[in-house]
Design an enzyme around this catalytic site. Structure first.
Site, mmCIF file in Angstrom:
data_model
loop_
_atom_site.group_PDB
_atom_site.id
_atom_site.type_symbol
_atom_site.label_atom_id
_atom_site.label_comp_id
_atom_site.label_asym_id
_atom_site.label_seq_id
_atom_site.Cartn_x
_atom_site.Cartn_y
_atom_site.Cartn_z
ATOM 1 N N SER A 237 0.693 -1.391 -0.064
ATOM 2 C CA SER A 237 -0.054 0.084 -0.145
ATOM 3 C C SER A 237 0.866 1.190 0.086
ATOM 4 C CB SER A 237 -0.867 -0.161 1.421
ATOM 5 O OG SER A 237 -1.452 1.264 1.490
ATOM 6 N N TYR B 120 -1.305 -0.452 10.327
ATOM 7 C CA TYR B 120 -1.436 -1.116 8.839
ATOM 8 C C TYR B 120 -0.100 -0.528 8.189
ATOM 9 C CZ TYR B 120 -3.267 -1.485 3.965
ATOM 10 O OH TYR B 120 -3.243 -2.057 2.854
#
Length: 250
Positions: free
Chosen positions: A149, A163
């Site tokens: 990501s 995350y």
């Protein structure tokens, strides 16, 4: 001569592929000729996704496992090896715990929340490498691909610190792992996703922040993975490819 980016004769395993981006990856690899094993935490979702792709004419199986459990992960790889004979392409797509992202300020979070992301996005990746890479190295050909990501390189006020940290760890691991495998025909790369169309409000944000004014789709992710999995990408390793519509360019 095989067409460009053909994966005919190759076998792929995609984690978290029962829906969304992972299903897009599985479909793209199957479309290029690979046999594909679809992993999901839930057996019924893995089976439903596999049935959907089989109805489209592809050679696909569903394999359920909690990939944060090293024993289940190894058993899953063994089942795919038994069904297909090898795992030539491994795609680490699963990235969000089953109970969701759990957005919130880091200083108000609990260590148990952090551990979920570290287990899924870093520890599971390491265990997967130990499970699938020996066979690839023995055969002298393999593709180990991680969906990461853009949160690893750009701070955003969304409450996703744990995350992002887990994805940053995955990026470091990918680069180091590539240095160990490249001379033996196995490449290791990451595909770093920007704003995707799998959450409410994503299109509105992407329209403002992306040079290509839309959110990314499962088809976009699938195309990127299909390239990295191909023989034509044999000189690409240790790389983190941004797939972000131009929202970040450095």
């Amino acid at each position: 001569m095989e067409p460009l980016f053909s994966l005919k004769g190759k076998n792929a395993l995609v984690t978290g592929a029962g829906r969304g981006m992972g299903l897009g990856v599985a479909r793209a690899l199957a479309r290029q000729g690979a046999r594909v094993a679809i992993n999901d935490f839930y057996q019924e979702r893995a089976d439903a996704a596999a049935e959907q792709l089989r109805s489209e004419g592809f050679d696909v199986i569903g394999v359920a496992a909690d990939i944060t459990d090293p024993a289940q992960l190894k058993q899953m790889v063994a089942r795919v090896n038994e069904a297909f004979g090898s795992v030539d392409i491994f795609v680490a797509n699963a990235g969000v715990p089953t109970d969701g992202m759990g957005y919130g300020k880091f200083l108000e979070s609990d260590p148990a929340q952090w551990q979920q992301f570290l287990d899924l996005n870093l520890n599971a990746l390491m265990h997967a490498a130990q499970a699938v890479l020996p066979g690839m190295l023995e055969r002298g050909w393999g593709r180990f691909i991680c969906i990461t990501s853009e949160s690893w390189r750009a701070g955003v006020p969304m409450g996703i610190a744990a995350y992002a940290a887990s994805k940053a760890g995955a990026v470091g691991f990918i680069r180091q792992l590539a240095a160990e495998t490249g001379r033996q025909g196995v490449t290791v790369n990451g595909l770093s996703l920007g704003t995707m169309n799998n959450w409410e409000g994503s299109e509105k944000i992407a329209a403002k922040s992306c040079m290509v004014p839309r959110a990314g789709s499962p088809e976009d992710v699938g195309a990127g993975v299909a390239y990295l999995a191909s023989t034509e990408a044999s000189w690409v390793t240790g790389q983190i490819y941004p797939l972000n519509g131009g929202s970040l360019t450095a």
